[in-house]
Write an enzyme that holds these catalytic residues in place. Sequence first.
Site, mmCIF file in Angstrom:
data_model
loop_
_atom_site.group_PDB
_atom_site.id
_atom_site.type_symbol
_atom_site.label_atom_id
_atom_site.label_comp_id
_atom_site.label_asym_id
_atom_site.label_seq_id
_atom_site.Cartn_x
_atom_site.Cartn_y
_atom_site.Cartn_z
ATOM 1 N N ARG A 28 -20.655 -1.285 1.560
ATOM 2 C CA ARG A 28 -20.678 -2.432 2.483
ATOM 3 C C ARG A 28 -21.729 -3.453 2.067
ATOM 4 N NH1 ARG A 28 -18.366 1.938 4.606
ATOM 5 N NH2 ARG A 28 -16.954 1.762 6.386
ATOM 6 N N ARG A 124 -3.131 9.037 -2.192
ATOM 7 C CA ARG A 124 -3.633 8.994 -0.804
ATOM 8 C C ARG A 124 -2.909 7.927 0.030
ATOM 9 N NH1 ARG A 124 -10.011 9.185 -0.840
ATOM 10 N NH2 ARG A 124 -9.611 9.541 1.367
ATOM 11 N N ASP A 317 -16.892 14.158 6.287
ATOM 12 C CA ASP A 317 -17.084 14.468 4.860
ATOM 13 C C ASP A 317 -17.866 15.764 4.640
ATOM 14 O OD1 ASP A 317 -15.710 12.191 4.147
ATOM 15 O OD2 ASP A 317 -17.521 10.957 4.036
ATOM 16 N N ARG A 348 -8.681 19.077 1.333
ATOM 17 C CA ARG A 348 -9.938 19.845 1.419
ATOM 18 C C ARG A 348 -9.783 21.123 2.230
ATOM 19 N NH1 ARG A 348 -14.345 14.838 1.574
ATOM 20 N NH2 ARG A 348 -14.377 14.626 -0.699
#
Length: 435
Positions: A28, A124, A317, A348
Amino acid sequence: MTDTRTITPSTHLRGEITVPGDKSISHRAIMFASLARGKSRIRGLLRGEDCLSTLAAFQQMGVRVEEFDNGDLMITGQGLNGLQEPTDVLDCGNSGTTMRLMSGILAGQPFFSVLSGDQYLRRRPMGRVIEPLSQMGAKISGRDTHRKAPFAISGGHLQPATYHSPVASAQVKSAILLAGMQVDGVTTVYEPHLSRDHSERMLRYFGAQVESFSGGAAIHGRVELTAQDVDIPGDISSAAFFLVAGLIVPDSELLLKNVGINPTRSGILDILTAMGGDIQQLNTREVSGEPVADLLVRSSTLKGIDIGGELVPRAIDEFPVISIAAAYATGITTISDAGELRVKETDRIAAMCDALQALGAQVTPLDDGMKIVGGTPLNGATINSCGDHRIAMSIAIAALGASGDTTIVDTSCTETSFPGFWPLLNRITTKTESS
Ligand code: S3P
């Protein structure tokens, strides 16, 4: 040739460490400094491959970047209308954040651009940003009926929007806010649970008019950003590996300096504390609009817990390494409401269940999470990281408390988010070796 590392169990961990800059905040800082007017100095930027993809993309669009000897960057922003049409595909590498946030920015730019990435990123889901940005008026066409990269954007002529996101995703929320930033009127995003709010905080820091409320955020369009210096704290997602290591390896004490503890990211602290972990927050302060602390972690006896609901986006995460903590805890840990883990850099849930089973843990995959029966002693094994940085590092942490050596195959992926992970692990352990 694929690189491998062999981790030897450690008897105790000691030391004071600094983890690299926060990945989300680094992306960012590059983006908003590039879109601001004037020069922004960025300190503590993560030099991971993901953030370098973002930096390279803005350089391709004419943004000037100078680097100082101490690693600080000076970015000369071009204003909201100053980017140039890139002459080639923008390569987002492995980075979902680069691809999704850039989509929001490019949707508002009056030129043609193409986004692509590596074999993992091209698998993805991108429909989650392509669909709402198309509703706002961007012309986007991509592979798999506009759901996957590569995709091409002809931007400009957007309408403001009110969007109810079906997923709690900061990448989706940010993409829409960044598109909304470039049009007259107010754009509002609602989300099912609060996702990380770094975009909202940093946009405000750069002078944008952004409101956060329970359930979402809104931006008033066409307010120019003004250059700001940004200090980026250490990444709590990187600190998480050392927090779990410090808890599970007996007789350990680690001090992690300068870690971001934004409440939308600090689910890992709540989860590990609820499991019985001894983690103290010291010297809490605010830096460039983000809360920061030093974290002191000591070995602890952990117990299993249930994890779901609003905690999930706040620790999204960290689930690979949370599953390691659960394997070392007594009792059962159930992770639910975490189906998003299936569409991260890799699936994951599958990757961690396979890894834990290879180490001898009792774990069952669920559609939206996993169930781990903790307390079974783990044995070293040879395990593939599936090219996923967080899987590779989680296996390394599990290996510290196992009997016998563990060999991890495909380890260079840690460069994505944590350059220097292996030497740092080596420094704090007693007997870790790498090959
Ligand atoms: C990120 C948001 C999260 C997270 C990713 C970084 C961000 O993704 O998993 O590592 O910087 O906005 P989602 O928005 O897909 O949940």
